[in-house]
Structure formats: C-alpha cells, structure tokens
Enzyme design. Sequence first.
Site, PDB file in Angstrom:
ATOM      1  N   TYR A  96     -70.886  24.851  75.232  1.00  5.62           N
ATOM      2  CA  TYR A  96     -72.108  25.260  74.546  1.00  5.62           C
ATOM      3  C   TYR A  96     -71.998  26.711  74.080  1.00  5.62           C
ATOM      4  O   TYR A  96     -72.435  27.060  72.990  1.00  5.62           O
ATOM      5  CB  TYR A  96     -73.331  25.097  75.462  1.00  5.62           C
ATOM      6  CG  TYR A  96     -74.621  25.267  74.701  1.00  5.62           C
ATOM      7  CD1 TYR A  96     -75.205  24.176  74.058  1.00  5.62           C
ATOM      8  CD2 TYR A  96     -75.231  26.519  74.585  1.00  5.62           C
ATOM      9  CE1 TYR A  96     -76.375  24.327  73.328  1.00  5.62           C
ATOM     10  CE2 TYR A  96     -76.395  26.677  73.857  1.00  5.62           C
ATOM     11  CZ  TYR A  96     -76.973  25.580  73.230  1.00  5.62           C
ATOM     12  OH  TYR A  96     -78.121  25.734  72.500  1.00  5.62           O
ATOM     13  N   PHE A  99     -77.275  29.637  41.912  1.00 10.01           N
ATOM     14  CA  PHE A  99     -76.934  28.333  42.461  1.00 10.01           C
ATOM     15  C   PHE A  99     -78.224  27.752  43.027  1.00 10.01           C
ATOM     16  O   PHE A  99     -79.062  28.493  43.528  1.00 10.01           O
ATOM     17  CB  PHE A  99     -75.846  28.417  43.531  1.00 10.01           C
ATOM     18  CG  PHE A  99     -75.431  27.041  43.981  1.00 10.01           C
ATOM     19  CD1 PHE A  99     -74.653  26.237  43.164  1.00 10.01           C
ATOM     20  CD2 PHE A  99     -75.871  26.526  45.193  1.00 10.01           C
ATOM     21  CE1 PHE A  99     -74.323  24.949  43.549  1.00 10.01           C
ATOM     22  CE2 PHE A  99     -75.534  25.234  45.582  1.00 10.01           C
ATOM     23  CZ  PHE A  99     -74.757  24.438  44.760  1.00 10.01           C
ATOM     24  N   THR A 100     -78.361  26.420  42.948  1.00 12.65           N
ATOM     25  CA  THR A 100     -79.639  25.774  43.299  1.00 12.65           C
ATOM     26  C   THR A 100     -80.183  26.220  44.660  1.00 12.65           C
ATOM     27  O   THR A 100     -81.312  26.693  44.753  1.00 12.65           O
ATOM     28  CB  THR A 100     -79.458  24.245  43.306  1.00 12.65           C
ATOM     29  OG1 THR A 100     -78.300  23.933  44.074  1.00 12.65           O
ATOM     30  CG2 THR A 100     -79.278  23.705  41.897  1.00 12.65           C
ATOM     31  N   ASP A 120     -72.235  35.453  47.489  1.00 13.86           N
ATOM     32  CA  ASP A 120     -72.147  34.023  47.777  1.00 13.86           C
ATOM     33  C   ASP A 120     -70.676  33.706  47.556  1.00 13.86           C
ATOM     34  O   ASP A 120     -70.239  33.417  46.446  1.00 13.86           O
ATOM     35  CB  ASP A 120     -73.030  33.205  46.827  1.00 13.86           C
ATOM     36  CG  ASP A 120     -72.835  31.700  47.029  1.00 13.86           C
ATOM     37  OD1 ASP A 120     -71.916  31.310  47.783  1.00 13.86           O
ATOM     38  OD2 ASP A 120     -73.591  30.922  46.427  1.00 13.86           O
ATOM     39  N   LYS A 137     -66.161  24.173  50.298  1.00 17.08           N
ATOM     40  CA  LYS A 137     -65.395  24.389  49.070  1.00 17.08           C
ATOM     41  C   LYS A 137     -64.078  25.100  49.421  1.00 17.08           C
ATOM     42  O   LYS A 137     -63.186  24.474  49.978  1.00 17.08           O
ATOM     43  CB  LYS A 137     -66.226  25.189  48.063  1.00 17.08           C
ATOM     44  CG  LYS A 137     -67.324  24.410  47.338  1.00 17.08           C
ATOM     45  CD  LYS A 137     -68.465  23.927  48.160  1.00 17.08           C
ATOM     46  CE  LYS A 137     -69.649  23.459  47.355  1.00 17.08           C
ATOM     47  NZ  LYS A 137     -70.907  24.036  47.775  1.00 17.08           N
ATOM     48  N   ARG A 163     -74.955  16.980  33.953  1.00 12.29           N
ATOM     49  CA  ARG A 163     -75.559  18.312  34.072  1.00 12.29           C
ATOM     50  C   ARG A 163     -76.173  18.598  32.713  1.00 12.29           C
ATOM     51  O   ARG A 163     -75.549  19.149  31.830  1.00 12.29           O
ATOM     52  CB  ARG A 163     -74.507  19.372  34.435  1.00 12.29           C
ATOM     53  CG  ARG A 163     -74.196  19.476  35.908  1.00 12.29           C
ATOM     54  CD  ARG A 163     -75.220  20.306  36.644  1.00 12.29           C
ATOM     55  NE  ARG A 163     -75.998  19.541  37.603  1.00 12.29           N
ATOM     56  CZ  ARG A 163     -76.117  19.795  38.890  1.00 12.29           C
ATOM     57  NH1 ARG A 163     -75.476  20.790  39.415  1.00 12.29           N
ATOM     58  NH2 ARG A 163     -76.902  19.073  39.653  1.00 12.29           N
ATOM     59  N   PHE A 181     -82.536  14.073  39.115  1.00 13.29           N
ATOM     60  CA  PHE A 181     -81.195  13.570  38.772  1.00 13.29           C
ATOM     61  C   PHE A 181     -80.556  12.763  39.900  1.00 13.29           C
ATOM     62  O   PHE A 181     -79.745  11.887  39.652  1.00 13.29           O
ATOM     63  CB  PHE A 181     -80.267  14.720  38.341  1.00 13.29           C
ATOM     64  CG  PHE A 181     -80.085  15.804  39.376  1.00 13.29           C
ATOM     65  CD1 PHE A 181     -81.006  16.830  39.491  1.00 13.29           C
ATOM     66  CD2 PHE A 181     -79.007  15.780  40.231  1.00 13.29           C
ATOM     67  CE1 PHE A 181     -80.848  17.823  40.448  1.00 13.29           C
ATOM     68  CE2 PHE A 181     -78.832  16.777  41.201  1.00 13.29           C
ATOM     69  CZ  PHE A 181     -79.769  17.783  41.304  1.00 13.29           C
TER      70      PHE A 181
HETATM   71  C1  LIG Z   1     -72.268  24.393  47.667  1.00 14.43           C
HETATM   72  C2  LIG Z   1     -72.757  25.743  47.373  1.00 14.43           C
HETATM   73  C3  LIG Z   1     -73.767  26.342  48.151  1.00 14.43           C
HETATM   74  C4  LIG Z   1     -74.507  25.608  49.252  1.00 14.43           C
HETATM   75  O1  LIG Z   1     -73.690  25.251  50.289  1.00 14.43           O
HETATM   76  P1  LIG Z   1     -73.906  23.908  51.161  1.00 14.43           P
HETATM   77  O2  LIG Z   1     -72.769  23.939  52.111  1.00 14.43           O
HETATM   78  O3  LIG Z   1     -73.872  22.747  50.211  1.00 14.43           O
HETATM   79  O4  LIG Z   1     -75.220  24.041  51.854  1.00 14.43           O
HETATM   80  C5  LIG Z   1     -74.104  27.650  47.840  1.00 14.43           C
HETATM   81  N1  LIG Z   1     -73.554  28.323  46.823  1.00 14.43           N
HETATM   82  C6  LIG Z   1     -72.606  27.760  46.046  1.00 14.43           C
HETATM   83  C7  LIG Z   1     -72.019  28.547  44.927  1.00 14.43           C
HETATM   84  C8  LIG Z   1     -72.181  26.454  46.284  1.00 14.43           C
HETATM   85  O5  LIG Z   1     -71.260  25.903  45.485  1.00 14.43           O
END
Ligand SMILES: *Cc1c(COP(=O)(O)O)cnc(C)c1O
Length: 458
Positions: free
Chosen positions: A73, A125-126, A216, A259, A383, A450
């Site tokens: 843990y 980014f979303t 990011d 990623k 998109r 979408f």
């Molecule tokens: C995928 C992504 C995120 C969010 O990450 P998750 O692991 O899907 O929560 C944030 N910023 C960018 C640029 C991304 O491609």
Amino acid sequence: MKTRTMAEPYKIKMVEPIKMTTREYRAAKMREAGYNTFLLKSEDVYIDLLTDSGTNAMSDWQWSGMLLGDEAYAGARNFYNLEKAVQEIYGFKFLVPTHQGRAAEHITSQLRIKRGQYVPMNMYFTTTREHAERAGGIFYDCIIDEAHDAANPFPFKGNVDIAKLQKLVDQKGADAIAYLSVAPCVNMAGGQPFSMANLRAVAAWAKKYNLPIIFDATRAIENCYFVQQREPGYANKPVREILREMMSYGEGMTISSKKDNLVNIGGFLATNNESFFTKAKEMVVVFEGLHTYGGLAGRDMEAIARGIYEMVDDAYIASRIRQVEYLGNRIKDAGIPLVVPIGGHAVFLDAKKFLPHIPQEQFPAQALASALYVDSGVRGMERGIVSAGRDHATGEHHKPKLELVRLTIPRRVYTNLHMDVVAESCIALYEEREKIKGLRMTYEPESLRFFQARFEEL
Ligand SMILES: *Cc1c(COP(=O)(O)O)cnc(C)c1O
C-alpha cells in the site's frame, strides 16, 4: 542523397491475431454501429487507428518489470523507480503518480488556478481545458495563427504567440494569469511541435512577469524529435538531452503516460516547486490513492518507469515518427488532401476537400471515416462538425474550419505493411469519392456527442 530505409529498432516476439472480414460483413457492422466508428466493436476492426492513447505495445523489459510489482500500500519500490526515472529523464524532483493524465490536470488546476484567472494554452486539449474551467479558470488561446490553417506548412505550428500573451497582460495584468499551460506536439493542431527557440523566448517573457510554465508533457518526446530534425543547433543532440533542456524551462508538468511513456494506463504530475508538491500530495490521497501509488498498481508504475527510459532512445522515436510520416507521404503523394506538415502521432485527412460534394451539415468526415472502415476494416475517427457540437445559446451546429478524419498510429503496434493497407484504402476511396454519400444524424447525445451519436446514409 536519398534517405535510406530505417526499419523498426525491435523485433516481434509475441503476436495478437486480428480478424480479417469481408466488405459485406463490415458494411453490416457499420450500419449497426450507426456510422459511428466509436460504436464498432474492437474485434471487428482490422487496423485500429482510433487513438494512440493507451494502445502502445510494451517491450519485454516492461513486461518483465510488471512481474516485479511491489503491491504494497505504501512506499512500493516501483514508486521509487518511477521517481528516479522522472528525475533523470524529465528533470523534476518531486513526483505525484495518478491513474491517468486528467487526474494530474485536476489536481494541478484545483491547486494553481484562482477563480476568474486566465490560463493561456497553445491551443487546448479537451480534458486540460475542462479541468481548468472547472477550477474557475478562463481558457485563453495563445497559439500562433498558422496552427489554425491546415494547409500552412510552417514547421513549428505549435509555437506560442508572445504578442497574444503580452496583449493579455496589458489588458488584464499578470496577476490575472494562473500559469502558462504549454503543450508539446499540440494534439488538436494535428500533432504540431513548438521550437526550442520559441519556448526559450516564452520562458524569458514569463520570467519578467513571474509566471510559471506548467507543461502538458504528454507528447514531449515527439516534439523533441522534431526539434532535433528541424531546428538549427540540435541535429547532433540526443532527444534525451533535448528533453532535459525543454523541461528546464518549466516549473512542472502533467502527463498522460498512455502516449509517450509506452504503457496502457497511468499518468503523473512532477514539479520542482516544493509547496505545490506538498499540497498535491495531500490532494491525491483524496481523489486517487496514497501519494506513493496515486491509483496505480506497483506493476503499472514499474512499466511507466521503464517506458520512460525506452522513449528517449533516438532510434525508437525516429522510427515511431517516420512511420507516421511514411503513411502521410503515401497518402499525400497520391494527391489526397491532408493536414501538413504531417504531425507526430497522426495523419489527418481533409474531408472537406476529399468530399466536396458533401455539405458540412451532412457530416463529410463522419462519412469518410465510415467509408474507410467499410472499404478495409481500418478505424479512424471524425474531427469536424460532429466533434465540435452545438452552440449552447443558438442551438446551431458549430461549424469548424477543419473537417478532418484522424488516423492515429499506436506506438510499436503495426508494421509499414499495415500502413500500406491504410494508404491503399484511402487511395481507392479517393478514386471513387463521388460514390460516398452524406449522412443524417438520427440520435444526438447532449454533450460530447461524437462518442455516441448515430447516423444513417442519405
Ligand atoms: C490524452 C491526453 C490528456 C489526458 O490524459 P488521459 O490519460 O487520457 O487522462 C491530456 N493532454 C493531452 C495532450 C493528451 O493527449
């Protein structure tokens, strides 16, 4: 001199069979899925280019690390391995693991944004934008204008426009800004990098106003490869060094490890700011888990740590991006319209130009993504107008300038023969493009439509 072929710097030890299907089968499946590629079953897909998120193939070294998971843990050895990888490769002292990137964004936004403050981002980014807005922040787009033009071949379309930042400070004052959120290889712009010269200038500007940069860093290493290839002075530097320089201009970072980091799940935030770290540690316990696991199993942290060391291999990152370029160039050479330059993680078909006979209200990109699946079992995603949703005030569709089909390449998963199949399918469709019909929406969810919207052919 012609560039010599570069093959993948790895060989295949385990395979996952994929189903071969007939056109009739796929046409039926596409109809059943309401002409929305998100509603297809993965088992009916031949080559899955829906996303590069969490779809990476791990190496034997990462898989063997999974067996060394210390599922304690508190204080698992894998946490310390990950902390060491983050310190060595990204150069940040303090680490807070999270289950995904958006969880790190949540914590950062809640702790660093005061209600009503601006958060300048190079495009958005979303999830990053959503979390900033939920924390009371106001999104401010500071990417250069070139990024909004699909046909503009500028090599650093991810650059920050300092004049836009200056305008914001002149109008609102530096105190009205929470921090600068800078993203390498901007996803929504098509995987477009910024230059190190631009980042250096942004950092110098930010210092004048005492504004921190929080990256990011989700696609940082892909950006580093473009710096190495395109920017004077970096040709002989390993991406590992380029990444350390890049991160040195920031106070911290959030990342989706799904990623660059070559795993299937995970994320973290990292920083050199000790007081931010202390507060983030307190908050992660509430939302994710104890600060030494943050919602991840020990084995997941080990896989991320090892993925971080693997991603900075120059041969690996070159082969990853050259595969994306290989697909893009095959499509481009056939005269098919696409977003240029070809980005780091995906090829974007320009559906408006591909299907000029289909008006935007009949969803050309959605129709093209469906036709591609029916033709060859290749799954991409829309998109365009569907993703853009409706204006809350008027109820009208947002009509984005860009109407695209995204073909996203998972890391280390497919060979260039798979890319040939994709390219040939695009070419076959282009030759008979007038046969592709527009769509009518039959079901429309209220938000993020979408994902679940349904259509039928006109
Ligand atoms: C995928 C992504 C995120 C969010 O990450 P998750 O692991 O899907 O929560 C944030 N910023 C960018 C640029 C991304 O491609």
